[in-house]
Design a protein around this motif. Structure first.
Motif, PDB file in Angstrom:
ATOM      1  N   ILE A 234      -5.905  -3.160 -12.080  1.00  0.00           N
ATOM      2  CA  ILE A 234      -5.428  -3.408 -10.709  1.00  0.00           C
ATOM      3  C   ILE A 234      -3.898  -3.464 -10.787  1.00  0.00           C
ATOM      4  CG2 ILE A 234      -5.881  -5.900 -11.032  1.00  0.00           C
ATOM      5  CD1 ILE A 234      -6.152  -4.365  -7.609  1.00  0.00           C
ATOM      6  N   ILE A 235      -3.256  -2.544 -10.085  1.00  0.00           N
ATOM      7  CA  ILE A 235      -1.805  -2.348 -10.204  1.00  0.00           C
ATOM      8  C   ILE A 235      -1.471  -2.285 -11.708  1.00  0.00           C
ATOM      9  CG2 ILE A 235       0.379  -2.863  -9.043  1.00  0.00           C
ATOM     10  CD1 ILE A 235      -0.993  -5.062  -7.456  1.00  0.00           C
TER      11      ILE A 235
ATOM     12  N   TYR B 226      -6.165  -2.451  -2.786  1.00  0.00           N
ATOM     13  CA  TYR B 226      -6.196  -1.486  -3.892  1.00  0.00           C
ATOM     14  C   TYR B 226      -7.557  -0.802  -4.016  1.00  0.00           C
ATOM     15  CZ  TYR B 226      -1.437  -2.456  -5.033  1.00  0.00           C
ATOM     16  OH  TYR B 226      -0.061  -2.545  -4.944  1.00  0.00           O
TER      17      TYR B 226
ATOM     18  N   ALA C 287       2.402   1.892  -3.362  1.00  0.00           N
ATOM     19  CA  ALA C 287       1.413   2.456  -4.293  1.00  0.00           C
ATOM     20  C   ALA C 287       1.188   3.940  -3.983  1.00  0.00           C
ATOM     21  CB  ALA C 287       0.105   1.675  -4.200  1.00  0.00           C
TER      22      ALA C 287
ATOM     23  N   ALA D 116       0.837  -1.200   0.000  1.00  0.00           N
ATOM     24  CA  ALA D 116       0.000   0.000   0.000  1.00  0.00           C
ATOM     25  C   ALA D 116       0.876   1.255   0.000  1.00  0.00           C
ATOM     26  CB  ALA D 116      -0.921  -0.014   1.217  1.00  0.00           C
TER      27      ALA D 116
ATOM     28  N   ARG E  29      -7.787   3.139  -4.205  1.00  0.00           N
ATOM     29  CA  ARG E  29      -8.598   3.809  -5.231  1.00  0.00           C
ATOM     30  C   ARG E  29      -9.573   4.800  -4.608  1.00  0.00           C
ATOM     31  NH1 ARG E  29      -8.674  -0.984  -8.568  1.00  0.00           N
ATOM     32  NH2 ARG E  29     -10.325  -1.869  -7.285  1.00  0.00           N
TER      33      ARG E  29
END
Lengths: 288, 288
Positions: free
Chosen positions: B185-186, B57, B18, B15, B61
């Motif tokens: 996703i990623i 994710y 990201a 996390a 988001r």
């Protein structure tokens, strides 16, 4: 040092390592992980990592029911280091600059994980440390402060490492007060560990009063805080003490290996590098 | 694969990575960390890591307001890989064993982080992969299944990697159905990424229906689950698909690099080793 975002997963990693070290079963390990995860949203970013470390190990103690899981490892570390003590003492004495050599030997104590190394490996580490390049090695500033100080406050770190500190203390030209943790926390040195290392033969030993894995001032006794206010040269060993003391207000010589990327960034050195550095220009007035 | 304790701090680390990638500010980063920390006590150990990755994710988001932060990186990865595509196609064709070479080239696509490597570095990686020792390279079992299958179900992983998969697909002697994620996703490959890589020229492309970073069966469409039940040879690329599919019930050839210690332990290989291995002895009856 403040808490960085990268410390957050690390608190969980540390808890997990402790669970494994203690051989906790899956159910208790999961309890520890959940409790530490629940702690994370409450951690203030302006707190120092050892403050959270203290809370993490309180959780582990409560769930495991074991107040001192590292007791045996600490005793072994001290025994291994003591076996090498006469050699290290001789190494320092025989060096071209015995004080600088003793600083390096004390640093080796911060590098070695005595839990996994046999004593022959320690000897090799000490040998290497005598040649090791430090990112910062402020010997001139240290000597200048040594001249002026009447006493040295030496804040210890881990058990076993105390023996290495003893080699340095014997080379210091001023009396030394050696500081230990009040209660067992990970493998940090307590009064018992310092006595086992023979520190009482070369220095006074006092407790800071903390049970955190670093000298977290808000958890120290007023007696110890009074000592910190003395205009003495101060040596702080290891990462936990750096994290707790680097934000001030006392000027301190930090002697440590930057063992994680966060500390390395905070020190502006590469991960794994060694530091022997004053926290500030010598300015004893800040301490009063 | 189940969730291991060591996955728990890793979810926080992912996390955090990201958040950094997206340049989130400190306040939003803290929100993400707190939300993921609160999620940890709810993660079932019997779930697979991509199921949690999906939830992590979703949090990112929602807090960032960005549904596809990797869109540009994915396009760049595909462009870099496409620039090398003619060379890779030629490398496979010129090899003593074109099919084995193409398997290795497809594996290189799983190794390369196209986000940080320029195309010349990719070429070097592909060269090395042709020599690379795999921990398991079950070519004989693969050939035996190829003989018997009428079609191949090829479950893709990341964008960019699709181009490397295309080189392998061109060497496969049976028609191929290529599987992508339903939603971004990623940096996982979606229909758009597979089309950009030209997979439509060599295979049918279908979505598994999932928006997880791995083929989490409970999030897949019934149409895709029907394809999985077909007695076809199946290839699964990458770590996320391994984590989601290794517990069965479908026999699959896994082609991946063991990028973390947990996967390595689950596969019984060293961290960093490559695998091309059947999940089980060829037994199509298990799939019905």
């Amino acid at each position: 040092m403040k808490t960085y975002f990268a410390c957050m997963p690390c608190f969980l990693n540390q808890a997990l390592r402790a669970c494994r070290f203690m051989g906790l079963d899956d159910q208790k390990t999961r309890q520890v992980i959940n409790a530490v995860a629940k702690l994370i949203p409450q951690i203030p970013m302006e707190s120092s990592p050892p403050e959270t470390g203290r809370a993490v190990y309180q959780i582990i103690r409560e769930i495991s029911g074991n107040a001192d899981p590292y007791q045996q490892v600490k005793a072994e570390n001290t025994a291994n280091a003591l076996a090498l003590y006469p050699v290290m003492k001789q190494m320092a004495a025989a060096a071209a600059n015995p004080l600088a050599a003793a600083v390096r030997i004390a640093a080796a104590g911060n590098v070695i994980d005595c839990g996994v190394n046999a004593s022959y490996a320690i000897e090799k580490e000490v040998d290497q440390m005598l040649e090791n390049e430090f990112a910062v090695f402020d010997m001139d500033a240290f000597l200048a402060q040594l001249e002026k100080t009447e006493r040295i406050l030496y804040i210890g770190d881990n058990a076993g490492e105390c023996v290495f500190d003893r080699v340095l203390i014997e080379q210091l030209p001023r009396p030394v007060t050696y500081v230990v943790r009040q209660a067992p926390i990970i493998n940090d040195a307590t009064m018992e560990d310092a006595l086992a290392a023979g520190i009482d033969r070369v220095a006074d030993i006092v407790s800071s009063g903390t049970d955190a894995p670093g000298t977290v001032l808000s958890t120290c006794t007023s007696d110890f805080l009074d000592l910190l206010k003395q205009p003495w040269l101060k040596i702080s060993k290891g990462q936990g003490n750096y994290e707790a003391l680097s934000a001030g207000p006392y000027p301190v010589f930090f002697l440590l290996k930057a063992k994680c990327s966060v500390i390395a960034r905070d020190l502006d050195v590469d991960e794994g590098q060694m530091i022997f550095a004053s926290s500030s220009p010598p300015d004893f007035s800040r301490a009063s």
